[in-house]
Scaffold this active site. Structure first.
Site, PDB file in Angstrom:
ATOM      1  CG  MET A   1      -0.625   0.925   2.321  1.00  0.00           C
ATOM      2  SD  MET A   1      -1.801   0.895   3.644  1.00  0.00           S
ATOM      3  CE  MET A   1      -1.109  -0.353   4.674  1.00  0.00           C
ATOM      4  N   PRO A   2       0.690   2.169  -0.914  1.00  0.00           N
ATOM      5  CG  PRO A   2       0.356   3.093  -3.025  1.00  0.00           C
ATOM      6  CD  PRO A   2      -0.162   2.075  -2.079  1.00  0.00           C
ATOM      7  CB  THR A   3       2.131   5.228   3.382  1.00  0.00           C
ATOM      8  OG1 THR A   3       1.349   4.057   3.600  1.00  0.00           O
ATOM      9  CG2 THR A   3       1.857   6.237   4.476  1.00  0.00           C
TER      10      THR A   3
ATOM     11  CG  ASP B   1      -3.050   4.689   4.326  1.00  0.00           C
ATOM     12  OD1 ASP B   1      -4.273   4.881   4.355  1.00  0.00           O
ATOM     13  OD2 ASP B   1      -2.518   3.607   4.641  1.00  0.00           O
TER      14      ASP B   1
END
Length: 61
Positions: free
Chosen positions: A1-3, A40
């Site tokens: 997931m990219p944050t 996120d």
């Protein structure tokens, strides 16, 4: 997931932040092929007195 961790000077409105995170999420999903739910974004508002460039506080301007 990219944050994403974004630091910027305080003073932006909630609407500006809303538009910003929508644009970043949309572009991330287009480029990385991920679902919006996996993106996120953490925004940290920083006072100008707590940020310096070239040995000078931004609040000194």
């Amino acid at each position: 997931m990219p944050t994403f961790h974004v630091e910027m000077f305080e003073g932006r409105t909630v609407e500006q932040k809303r538009q910003f995170v929508e644009a970043i999420t949309r572009t991330t999903c287009e480029v990385l092929g991920c679902a919006p739910e996996s993106v996120d974004i953490i925004i940290a508002d920083v006072k100008r007195e707590n940020w310096a460039t070239a040995g000078k506080l931004w609040s000194d301007d």
